[in-house]
Design a protein around this motif. Sequence first.
Motif, PDB file in Angstrom:
ATOM      1  N   LYS A 291       0.877  -1.171   0.000  1.00  0.00           N
ATOM      2  CA  LYS A 291       0.000   0.000   0.000  1.00  0.00           C
ATOM      3  C   LYS A 291       0.914   1.220   0.000  1.00  0.00           C
ATOM      4  CE  LYS A 291      -2.236   1.007   3.752  1.00  0.00           C
ATOM      5  NZ  LYS A 291      -3.229   0.999   4.843  1.00  0.00           N
ATOM      6  N   VAL A 292       0.844   2.010  -1.067  1.00  0.00           N
ATOM      7  CA  VAL A 292       1.667   3.209  -1.187  1.00  0.00           C
ATOM      8  C   VAL A 292       0.853   4.396  -0.692  1.00  0.00           C
ATOM      9  CG1 VAL A 292       2.891   4.753  -2.769  1.00  0.00           C
ATOM     10  CG2 VAL A 292       2.932   2.264  -3.149  1.00  0.00           C
ATOM     11  N   LEU A 293       1.407   5.137   0.248  1.00  0.00           N
ATOM     12  CA  LEU A 293       0.813   6.388   0.706  1.00  0.00           C
ATOM     13  C   LEU A 293       1.547   7.511  -0.004  1.00  0.00           C
ATOM     14  CD1 LEU A 293      -0.992   8.123   2.591  1.00  0.00           C
ATOM     15  CD2 LEU A 293       0.867   7.994   4.272  1.00  0.00           C
ATOM     16  N   ALA A 294       0.830   8.259  -0.839  1.00  0.00           N
ATOM     17  CA  ALA A 294       1.393   9.399  -1.556  1.00  0.00           C
ATOM     18  C   ALA A 294       0.930  10.674  -0.852  1.00  0.00           C
ATOM     19  CB  ALA A 294       0.912   9.391  -3.008  1.00  0.00           C
ATOM     20  N   VAL A 295       1.865  11.587  -0.613  1.00  0.00           N
ATOM     21  CA  VAL A 295       1.570  12.798   0.159  1.00  0.00           C
ATOM     22  C   VAL A 295       2.064  14.024  -0.607  1.00  0.00           C
ATOM     23  CG1 VAL A 295       1.918  14.003   2.351  1.00  0.00           C
ATOM     24  CG2 VAL A 295       1.854  11.485   2.303  1.00  0.00           C
ATOM     25  N   TRP A 296       1.166  14.986  -0.770  1.00  0.00           N
ATOM     26  CA  TRP A 296       1.495  16.272  -1.389  1.00  0.00           C
ATOM     27  C   TRP A 296       1.523  17.311  -0.274  1.00  0.00           C
ATOM     28  CZ3 TRP A 296      -2.656  19.233  -4.668  1.00  0.00           C
ATOM     29  CH2 TRP A 296      -2.148  20.465  -5.105  1.00  0.00           C
ATOM     30  N   ASN A 297       2.709  17.757   0.136  1.00  0.00           N
ATOM     31  CA  ASN A 297       2.869  18.744   1.200  1.00  0.00           C
ATOM     32  C   ASN A 297       2.813  20.145   0.609  1.00  0.00           C
ATOM     33  OD1 ASN A 297       3.353  17.085   3.626  1.00  0.00           O
ATOM     34  ND2 ASN A 297       5.089  16.338   2.433  1.00  0.00           N
ATOM     35  N   VAL A 298       1.800  20.894   1.003  1.00  0.00           N
ATOM     36  CA  VAL A 298       1.608  22.256   0.515  1.00  0.00           C
ATOM     37  C   VAL A 298       2.620  23.171   1.207  1.00  0.00           C
ATOM     38  CG1 VAL A 298      -0.070  24.145   0.342  1.00  0.00           C
ATOM     39  CG2 VAL A 298      -0.824  21.768   0.084  1.00  0.00           C
ATOM     40  N   ALA A 299       3.187  24.106   0.467  1.00  0.00           N
ATOM     41  CA  ALA A 299       4.266  24.951   0.993  1.00  0.00           C
ATOM     42  C   ALA A 299       3.787  26.022   1.960  1.00  0.00           C
ATOM     43  CB  ALA A 299       5.027  25.613  -0.163  1.00  0.00           C
ATOM     44  N   ASP A 300       2.606  26.588   1.717  1.00  0.00           N
ATOM     45  CA  ASP A 300       2.210  27.761   2.492  1.00  0.00           C
ATOM     46  C   ASP A 300       1.072  27.509   3.481  1.00  0.00           C
ATOM     47  OD1 ASP A 300       0.366  27.381   0.505  1.00  0.00           O
ATOM     48  OD2 ASP A 300       0.517  29.392  -0.338  1.00  0.00           O
ATOM     49  N   THR A 301       0.813  26.237   3.814  1.00  0.00           N
ATOM     50  CA  THR A 301      -0.156  25.906   4.865  1.00  0.00           C
ATOM     51  C   THR A 301       0.408  24.751   5.683  1.00  0.00           C
ATOM     52  OG1 THR A 301      -1.439  24.148   3.772  1.00  0.00           O
ATOM     53  CG2 THR A 301      -2.052  26.435   3.251  1.00  0.00           C
ATOM     54  N   ALA A 302      -0.265  24.400   6.748  1.00  0.00           N
ATOM     55  CA  ALA A 302       0.136  23.266   7.589  1.00  0.00           C
ATOM     56  C   ALA A 302      -0.457  21.957   7.079  1.00  0.00           C
ATOM     57  CB  ALA A 302      -0.313  23.521   9.026  1.00  0.00           C
ATOM     58  N   ASN A 303      -1.102  21.990   5.907  1.00  0.00           N
ATOM     59  CA  ASN A 303      -1.811  20.821   5.407  1.00  0.00           C
ATOM     60  C   ASN A 303      -1.097  20.117   4.269  1.00  0.00           C
ATOM     61  OD1 ASN A 303      -3.839  21.086   7.257  1.00  0.00           O
ATOM     62  ND2 ASN A 303      -5.250  22.105   5.871  1.00  0.00           N
ATOM     63  N   ALA A 304      -1.560  18.886   4.042  1.00  0.00           N
ATOM     64  CA  ALA A 304      -1.086  18.050   2.944  1.00  0.00           C
ATOM     65  C   ALA A 304      -2.298  17.336   2.358  1.00  0.00           C
ATOM     66  CB  ALA A 304      -0.068  17.033   3.464  1.00  0.00           C
TER      67      ALA A 304
END
Length: 172
Positions: A148-161
């Motif tokens: 199971k691959v967990l892919a994460v997009w970390n946004v630069a200007d917020t605390a969210n992904a």
Amino acid sequence: MNRNRKLAALVGAGVAPMIALSLPASPAGAHGYVDSPASRQAQCAAGSIECGDIQWEPQSVEGPKGLTSCSGGNEQFSELDDDSKGWQVHDVGSSTDFTWKLTARHATSTWQYFAGGQKIAEFDDGGAQPGATVTHNVSFDGLSGNQKVLAVWNVADTANAFYACIDVNVGG
């Protein structure tokens, strides 16, 4: 003349809220998910798995950075965390391309990929704003079988992904 302007302003102020309420609601202007190979939310959106609300918002799996769940901690999308739902497993070789479909393009710090509880790839965008799609080639060195691959997009200007899980069979 001044009386006509006041009357027009009064009518406009009364009609504007009714017009706004009669317009169709649009979905959340959110954000992105892995489209290829089909992530769990992409499978929900395609109707190949019954999933609930995520069917209508595959791009909305957003949560605080650092989570490890497919749902991004969103209770309304908890179906994505259920490994027994019969998710399509994609046969891949020693590496594969993951393509994100983005509906809102946020400045990006990093893209991360995890399998077997370990980070297997990271791509640093240094705050750049991506296009409508982003593709990464991820190596599965040292891994085999179902993952199971967990892919994460970390946004630069917020605390969210943004989070997406993709089921693969390495070497399948």
